[in-house]
Write an enzyme that holds these catalytic residues in place. Structure first.
Site, PDB file in Angstrom:
ATOM      1  CB  SER A 132      -0.894  -0.002   1.252  1.00 56.44           C
ATOM      2  OG  SER A 132      -1.511   1.250   1.449  1.00 56.44           O
ATOM      3  CE1 TYR A 156      -3.717  -2.346   5.317  1.00 60.06           C
ATOM      4  CE2 TYR A 156      -3.034  -0.250   4.358  1.00 60.06           C
ATOM      5  CZ  TYR A 156      -3.512  -1.546   4.212  1.00 60.06           C
ATOM      6  OH  TYR A 156      -3.772  -2.027   2.949  1.00 60.06           O
ATOM      7  CE  LYS A 160      -1.264  -4.528   3.273  1.00 62.98           C
ATOM      8  NZ  LYS A 160      -1.480  -5.824   2.580  1.00 62.98           N
TER       9      LYS A 160
END
Length: 322
Positions: A132, A156, A160
């Site tokens: 991402s 998050y 990633k």
């Protein structure tokens, strides 16, 4: 060819499955087996002529990854993750799913390749990992190039970024042939709103297009980086067939996309659906979402991916029409 899709019940996973079934091949090789796995039951692929298996499993459980790798799929699409807002709200769940699940998968592939009962059958699959643009954090240059460093400002994004490092190292050590693709925010997402902090980018277009009200939690001046669902599927298909020797050991790529403000999104909606649709958007500021989105990248120079053949939509009008 045997293809495994982890996260197959999600929006991108479903669209990828449909495309693979429709094509019937990947990189010139016939797809003879599909394994679709997710925490909720994936739909059986309609019209697929080969062997298909759907599994309801939790990748964060180590035995799940071992089971999936034992089938020795040739190409593994790792799409499974909980989204940004949920990972931020539930710290432990975010790391369990997004980090531990990824580590279990990579390690299971390595262990399958080391099996002493199959020394004459080396196992080195292609692994496509969906990362991402959340791996980047402010402050940003006007355009983020391929040399910009990862410094995420969310859990998050951190999860990633760690996954990217693991993918690069496991690839360098020869355990699998991996590529990580940093997806822009996918817009317009079909279906109902989810817990992604970025969900409103789709909501303010999707709901008004069918006559429903939508909430805008940020300023119209917010700029972001987007790609359509069809572009995301195209990225995945290309990543599954690309000669990865061209990447060297820099195995994680910024995907191409479209930079636009929320205001520009809304004006595109106005052009294609009229003032009546735009009037259904209600501004309701949300400090938590604003804080998360303020730490996200706004624009990219994705020349490396473009040179490698990845393609994206050019305008929001095109995305809304689709």
């Amino acid at each position: 060819m045997h293809i495994l899709i982890i996260g197959a019940a999600g929006m991108v996973g479903r669209k990828l499955t449909d495309k693979l079934v429709a094509e019937g091949h990947l990189g010139g090789k016939a797809i003879t087996r599909l394994t679709l796995a997710d925490v909720v039951a994936p739909s059986a692929p309609e019209g697929f002529q080969g062997k298909a298996e759907t599994l309801t499993v939790d990748l964060s459980a180590p035995e799940t990854a071992t089971r999936l790798a034992a089938g020795r799929p040739d190409v593994i699409y790792h799409l499974a993750a909980i989204v940004s807002g949920e990972a931020e709200a539930d710290f432990e769940k975010g790391y369990r799913i997004n980090l531990d699940g990824t580590r279990h998968l990579f390690e299971a592939i390595r262990q399958e390749g080391l099996r002493k009962d199959a020394p004459d059958q080396p196992y080195k699959p292609r692994v496509v990992f969906t990362s991402s643009i959340a791996v980047f954090g402010a402050p940003f240059p006007d355009k983020i190039g391929d040399e910009f460093f990862t410094a995420p400002l969310t859990s998050y994004g951190t999860q990633k970024a760690i996954g990217e490092l693991l993918l690069s190292d496991y690839s360098r050590r020869g355990f699998f042939d991996g590529i990580g693709i940093r997806l822009p925010t996918i817009c317009i997402r079909p279906g109902k709103p989810n817990k992604a902090a970025s969900g409103f980018f789709s909501n303010i277009l999707r709901e008004p297009l069918v006559g429903q009200e939508a909430v805008l939690p940020v300023s119209p001046d917010v700029r972001h980086w987007f790609a359509s669902p069809r572009s995301a599927v195209g990225f995945l298909l290309h990543a599954g067939t690309l000669d990865l020797a061209r990447l060297g050991w820099r195995r994680n790529l910024n995907m191409p996309g479209l930079s636009a403000t929320v205001g520009e999104e809304i004006e595109s909606l106005r052009r294609l659906a009229g003032d009546k649709a735009v009037a259904l958007i209600r501004t309701e500021p949300d400090e938590t979402i604003t804080r998360i989105v303020d730490g996200w990248a706004q624009d990219f120079d994705a020349r490396r991916a473009l040179e490698l053949g990845f393609k994206a939509d050019a305008t929001f009008d095109d995305i809304i029409r689709a």
